[in-house]
Design a protein around this motif. Structure first.
Motif, PDB file in Angstrom:
ATOM      1  N   ASN A  73      -4.022  -5.416  21.934  1.00 12.57           N
ATOM      2  CA  ASN A  73      -4.766  -5.913  23.096  1.00 12.57           C
ATOM      3  C   ASN A  73      -6.258  -5.640  22.948  1.00 12.57           C
ATOM      4  O   ASN A  73      -7.094  -6.492  23.282  1.00 12.57           O
ATOM      5  N   PHE A  74      -6.602  -4.459  22.453  1.00 10.55           N
ATOM      6  CA  PHE A  74      -8.000  -4.097  22.258  1.00 10.55           C
ATOM      7  C   PHE A  74      -8.645  -5.013  21.218  1.00 10.55           C
ATOM      8  O   PHE A  74      -9.742  -5.541  21.437  1.00 10.55           O
ATOM      9  N   ALA A  75      -7.958  -5.229  20.103  1.00 10.17           N
ATOM     10  CA  ALA A  75      -8.482  -6.107  19.052  1.00 10.17           C
ATOM     11  C   ALA A  75      -8.647  -7.534  19.566  1.00 10.17           C
ATOM     12  O   ALA A  75      -9.645  -8.209  19.271  1.00 10.17           O
ATOM     13  N   ALA A  76      -7.698  -8.005  20.362  1.00  5.52           N
ATOM     14  CA  ALA A  76      -7.780  -9.362  20.915  1.00  5.52           C
ATOM     15  C   ALA A  76      -8.976  -9.478  21.856  1.00  5.52           C
ATOM     16  O   ALA A  76      -9.690 -10.484  21.844  1.00  5.52           O
ATOM     17  N   ALA A  77      -9.188  -8.442  22.661  1.00  3.47           N
ATOM     18  CA  ALA A  77     -10.327  -8.467  23.588  1.00  3.47           C
ATOM     19  C   ALA A  77     -11.645  -8.498  22.832  1.00  3.47           C
ATOM     20  O   ALA A  77     -12.596  -9.168  23.246  1.00  3.47           O
ATOM     21  N   LEU A  78     -11.720  -7.797  21.712  1.00  6.28           N
ATOM     22  CA  LEU A  78     -12.961  -7.773  20.928  1.00  6.28           C
ATOM     23  C   LEU A  78     -13.188  -9.073  20.167  1.00  6.28           C
ATOM     24  O   LEU A  78     -14.330  -9.481  19.962  1.00  6.28           O
ATOM     25  N   SER A  79     -12.114  -9.720  19.750  1.00  6.04           N
ATOM     26  CA  SER A  79     -12.274 -10.915  18.926  1.00  6.04           C
ATOM     27  C   SER A  79     -12.480 -12.183  19.758  1.00  6.04           C
ATOM     28  O   SER A  79     -12.949 -13.182  19.240  1.00  6.04           O
TER      29      SER A  79
END
Length: 107
Positions: A73-79
């Protein structure tokens, strides 16, 4: 001529400063026994175990551990593209010299 101090000399001087600690008799005997069983001096034993505990404490405060789901979820939010909130939009408007919007005013 001024005296120069090397890093090693400074470190040696600092390492000789004791950190006082008081222990009740039972705890003191336990530490002495553990040190003897480990084949080290009481100072070495205490230094080793205090430093291990200090490293664990610092790491626990500095390292963030996420579950796989949270990390994804964190990676998706950053990308993904950033979505500015109302406060950020107003900040950019003020920076550009655009007067702030009045309540109820659209984009």
């Amino acid at each position: 001529m001024p005296k120069t101090t090397t890093k090693k000399a400074s470190a040696a001087r600092l390492s000789n400063k004791p950190i006082p600690m008081r222990l009740d008799e039972e705890s003191r005997l336990l530490v002495r026994r553990a040190a003897m069983m480990s084949g080290v001096t009481v100072s070495q034993f205490m230094r080793q175990h205090v430093l291990e505990a200090a490293r664990r404490t610092v790491e626990a405060q500095q390292v963030i551990r996420l579950s796989l789901e949270a990390a994804e979820n964190f990676a998706a939010a950053l990308s993904g593209p950033a979505t500015p909130n109302e406060r950020l939009t107003e900040l950019f408007r003020r920076h550009r010299g655009i007067p702030p919007r009045k309540a109820g005013e659209g984009s």
